[in-house]
Design a protein around this motif. Structure first.
Motif, PDB file in Angstrom:
ATOM      1  N   SER A 189       0.806  -1.222   0.000  1.00  0.00           N
ATOM      2  CA  SER A 189       0.000   0.000   0.000  1.00  0.00           C
ATOM      3  C   SER A 189       0.841   1.275   0.000  1.00  0.00           C
ATOM      4  CB  SER A 189      -0.994   0.012   1.156  1.00  0.00           C
ATOM      5  OG  SER A 189      -0.332  -0.042   2.391  1.00  0.00           O
ATOM      6  N   ARG A 190       1.925   1.295   0.712  1.00  0.00           N
ATOM      7  CA  ARG A 190       2.774   2.496   0.749  1.00  0.00           C
ATOM      8  C   ARG A 190       3.324   2.809  -0.638  1.00  0.00           C
ATOM      9  NH1 ARG A 190       3.182   7.265   2.681  1.00  0.00           N
ATOM     10  NH2 ARG A 190       5.282   8.056   2.629  1.00  0.00           N
ATOM     11  N   GLU A 191       3.723   1.764  -1.359  1.00  0.00           N
ATOM     12  CA  GLU A 191       4.233   1.956  -2.711  1.00  0.00           C
ATOM     13  C   GLU A 191       3.123   2.431  -3.654  1.00  0.00           C
ATOM     14  OE1 GLU A 191       7.777  -1.335  -3.015  1.00  0.00           O
ATOM     15  OE2 GLU A 191       5.699  -2.057  -3.028  1.00  0.00           O
ATOM     16  N   ILE A 192       1.918   1.908  -3.464  1.00  0.00           N
ATOM     17  CA  ILE A 192       0.779   2.354  -4.269  1.00  0.00           C
ATOM     18  C   ILE A 192       0.552   3.845  -4.033  1.00  0.00           C
ATOM     19  CG2 ILE A 192      -1.716   2.163  -4.603  1.00  0.00           C
ATOM     20  CD1 ILE A 192      -1.394  -0.841  -3.815  1.00  0.00           C
ATOM     21  N   HIS A 193       0.583   4.232  -2.778  1.00  0.00           N
ATOM     22  CA  HIS A 193       0.406   5.646  -2.416  1.00  0.00           C
ATOM     23  C   HIS A 193       1.463   6.513  -3.095  1.00  0.00           C
ATOM     24  CE1 HIS A 193       0.563   9.206   0.232  1.00  0.00           C
ATOM     25  NE2 HIS A 193      -0.745   9.021   0.295  1.00  0.00           N
ATOM     26  N   GLU A 194       2.716   6.093  -3.040  1.00  0.00           N
ATOM     27  CA  GLU A 194       3.811   6.852  -3.655  1.00  0.00           C
ATOM     28  C   GLU A 194       3.654   6.929  -5.169  1.00  0.00           C
ATOM     29  OE1 GLU A 194       7.264   4.800  -2.215  1.00  0.00           O
ATOM     30  OE2 GLU A 194       7.059   5.653  -0.201  1.00  0.00           O
ATOM     31  N   GLU A 195       3.243   5.826  -5.787  1.00  0.00           N
ATOM     32  CA  GLU A 195       3.041   5.804  -7.236  1.00  0.00           C
ATOM     33  C   GLU A 195       1.895   6.725  -7.649  1.00  0.00           C
ATOM     34  OE1 GLU A 195       4.685   4.306  -9.828  1.00  0.00           O
ATOM     35  OE2 GLU A 195       6.232   3.776  -8.393  1.00  0.00           O
ATOM     36  N   ILE A 196       0.820   6.756  -6.863  1.00  0.00           N
ATOM     37  CA  ILE A 196      -0.299   7.653  -7.164  1.00  0.00           C
ATOM     38  C   ILE A 196       0.164   9.101  -7.101  1.00  0.00           C
ATOM     39  CG2 ILE A 196      -2.497   8.548  -6.285  1.00  0.00           C
ATOM     40  CD1 ILE A 196      -3.177   5.620  -5.507  1.00  0.00           C
ATOM     41  N   ASN A 197       0.916   9.436  -6.052  1.00  0.00           N
ATOM     42  CA  ASN A 197       1.441  10.801  -5.935  1.00  0.00           C
ATOM     43  C   ASN A 197       2.320  11.156  -7.122  1.00  0.00           C
ATOM     44  OD1 ASN A 197       0.192  11.550  -3.553  1.00  0.00           O
ATOM     45  ND2 ASN A 197       1.875  10.857  -2.272  1.00  0.00           N
ATOM     46  N   SER A 198       3.177  10.225  -7.517  1.00  0.00           N
ATOM     47  CA  SER A 198       4.083  10.462  -8.632  1.00  0.00           C
ATOM     48  C   SER A 198       3.322  10.592  -9.956  1.00  0.00           C
ATOM     49  CB  SER A 198       5.094   9.324  -8.716  1.00  0.00           C
ATOM     50  OG  SER A 198       5.912   9.459  -9.847  1.00  0.00           O
ATOM     51  N   ALA A 199       2.391   9.671 -10.202  1.00  0.00           N
ATOM     52  CA  ALA A 199       1.655   9.652 -11.471  1.00  0.00           C
ATOM     53  C   ALA A 199       0.743  10.870 -11.638  1.00  0.00           C
ATOM     54  CB  ALA A 199       0.837   8.369 -11.582  1.00  0.00           C
ATOM     55  N   THR A 200       0.259  11.411 -10.541  1.00  0.00           N
ATOM     56  CA  THR A 200      -0.685  12.536 -10.620  1.00  0.00           C
ATOM     57  C   THR A 200      -0.050  13.854 -10.199  1.00  0.00           C
ATOM     58  OG1 THR A 200      -1.531  12.250  -8.362  1.00  0.00           O
ATOM     59  CG2 THR A 200      -2.614  10.982 -10.128  1.00  0.00           C
ATOM     60  N   ASN A 201       1.257  13.869 -10.048  1.00  0.00           N
ATOM     61  CA  ASN A 201       1.959  15.067  -9.564  1.00  0.00           C
ATOM     62  C   ASN A 201       1.324  15.585  -8.277  1.00  0.00           C
ATOM     63  OD1 ASN A 201       3.887  15.191 -11.646  1.00  0.00           O
ATOM     64  ND2 ASN A 201       2.363  16.113 -12.994  1.00  0.00           N
ATOM     65  N   SER A 202       0.958  14.648  -7.392  1.00  0.00           N
ATOM     66  CA  SER A 202       0.346  14.928  -6.086  1.00  0.00           C
ATOM     67  C   SER A 202      -1.002  15.639  -6.186  1.00  0.00           C
ATOM     68  CB  SER A 202       1.297  15.732  -5.195  1.00  0.00           C
ATOM     69  OG  SER A 202       2.487  15.004  -4.973  1.00  0.00           O
ATOM     70  N   LYS A 203      -1.656  15.559  -7.339  1.00  0.00           N
ATOM     71  CA  LYS A 203      -2.969  16.195  -7.503  1.00  0.00           C
ATOM     72  C   LYS A 203      -4.081  15.368  -6.881  1.00  0.00           C
ATOM     73  CE  LYS A 203      -1.680  18.946 -11.393  1.00  0.00           C
ATOM     74  NZ  LYS A 203      -1.635  19.096 -12.814  1.00  0.00           N
ATOM     75  N   ILE A 204      -3.859  14.065  -6.752  1.00  0.00           N
ATOM     76  CA  ILE A 204      -4.814  13.224  -6.037  1.00  0.00           C
ATOM     77  C   ILE A 204      -4.237  12.972  -4.660  1.00  0.00           C
ATOM     78  CG2 ILE A 204      -5.900  10.949  -5.895  1.00  0.00           C
ATOM     79  CD1 ILE A 204      -6.113  10.937  -8.888  1.00  0.00           C
ATOM     80  N   SER A 205      -4.887  13.531  -3.664  1.00  0.00           N
ATOM     81  CA  SER A 205      -4.451  13.374  -2.284  1.00  0.00           C
ATOM     82  C   SER A 205      -5.287  12.272  -1.639  1.00  0.00           C
ATOM     83  CB  SER A 205      -4.633  14.692  -1.535  1.00  0.00           C
ATOM     84  OG  SER A 205      -4.251  14.534  -0.196  1.00  0.00           O
ATOM     85  N   LEU A 206      -4.618  11.255  -1.180  1.00  0.00           N
ATOM     86  CA  LEU A 206      -5.303  10.088  -0.638  1.00  0.00           C
ATOM     87  C   LEU A 206      -4.644   9.691   0.666  1.00  0.00           C
ATOM     88  CD1 LEU A 206      -7.518   8.126  -1.640  1.00  0.00           C
ATOM     89  CD2 LEU A 206      -5.710   6.737  -2.597  1.00  0.00           C
TER      90      LEU A 206
END
Length: 75
Positions: free
Chosen positions: A18-35
């Motif tokens: 899950s931590r890696e998923i969170h980091e990948e989401i931040n990276s892929a969306t330029n931190s535009k999706i805050s989760l």
């Protein structure tokens, strides 16, 4: 929801905890999706319940503690 698609996209070619998923989401969306962590785990549980992803427990890299590693189901 958009978050569902992003999580599935991140897991398409990767098996991640899950931590890696969170980091990948931040990276892929330029931190535009805050989760936050709770929200991410709710999404993961829902996707697993619907048969879209599954998890295996594996030892952590540093501590050896068991972690859930998520992946897209093969069906």
């Amino acid at each position: 929801s958009m978050v569902t698609y992003v999580v599935l996209s991140v897991l398409t070619n990767n098996n991640l905890w899950s931590r890696e998923i969170h980091e990948e989401i931040n990276s892929a969306t330029n931190s535009k999706i805050s989760l936050d962590e709770k929200s991410l785990h709710r999404v993961l549980r829902r996707l697993e319940k619907n048969g879209l992803i599954n998890h295996k427990k594996r030892g952590g890299r540093k501590t050896g503690a068991e972690r859930k590693v998520y992946s897209i189901t093969e069906d």
